[in-house]
Design a protein around this motif. Structure first.
Motif, PDB file in Angstrom:
ATOM      1  N   GLY A  55      25.984 -79.068  62.348  1.00  0.00           N
ATOM      2  CA  GLY A  55      25.561 -77.779  62.873  1.00  0.00           C
ATOM      3  C   GLY A  55      26.600 -77.274  63.849  1.00  0.00           C
ATOM      4  N   CYS A  56      26.760 -75.930  63.916  1.00  0.00           N
ATOM      5  CA  CYS A  56      27.773 -75.338  64.778  1.00  0.00           C
ATOM      6  C   CYS A  56      27.186 -74.209  65.608  1.00  0.00           C
ATOM      7  N   THR A  57      27.805 -73.965  66.767  1.00  0.00           N
ATOM      8  CA  THR A  57      27.458 -72.814  67.595  1.00  0.00           C
ATOM      9  C   THR A  57      28.160 -71.597  67.018  1.00  0.00           C
ATOM     10  N   GLY A  58      27.976 -70.454  67.641  1.00  0.00           N
ATOM     11  CA  GLY A  58      28.760 -69.280  67.279  1.00  0.00           C
ATOM     12  C   GLY A  58      30.168 -69.410  67.823  1.00  0.00           C
ATOM     13  N   CYS A  59      31.013 -68.450  67.514  1.00  0.00           N
ATOM     14  CA  CYS A  59      32.404 -68.460  67.972  1.00  0.00           C
ATOM     15  C   CYS A  59      32.453 -67.945  69.398  1.00  0.00           C
ATOM     16  N   ILE A  60      32.200 -68.826  70.369  1.00  0.00           N
ATOM     17  CA  ILE A  60      32.061 -68.393  71.759  1.00  0.00           C
ATOM     18  C   ILE A  60      33.085 -69.023  72.698  1.00  0.00           C
TER      19      ILE A  60
END
Length: 67
Positions: A55-60
């Motif tokens: 799972g990944c976060t957004g591009c932040i």
């Protein structure tokens, strides 16, 4: 005696597997200029592998440099 204790321990504690949980950063796109930081670099997302599921976060996150 040691051999008996090893057998008991094998029954009580599951063996370690090679699929360890880990985290890593992944680039979201090409190198670009970020005006607020006045720097060139990559936008990144933080990814996790837990129990074989990714799972990944957004591009932040912004990483300076284009290596």
């Amino acid at each position: 005696m040691t051999n008996l204790m090893d057998k008991v321990l094998d029954r009580l504690v599951p063996r370690a597997t090679a699929a360890a949980d880990t985290s890593y950063y992944q680039n979201c796109g090409a190198c670009s200029y970020f005006e607020a930081a006045q720097a060139v670099g990559h936008w990144q997302k933080l990814c996790h592998i837990v129990g074989g599921t990714t799972g990944c976060t957004g591009c932040i996150y912004f990483d300076v440099g284009c290596a």
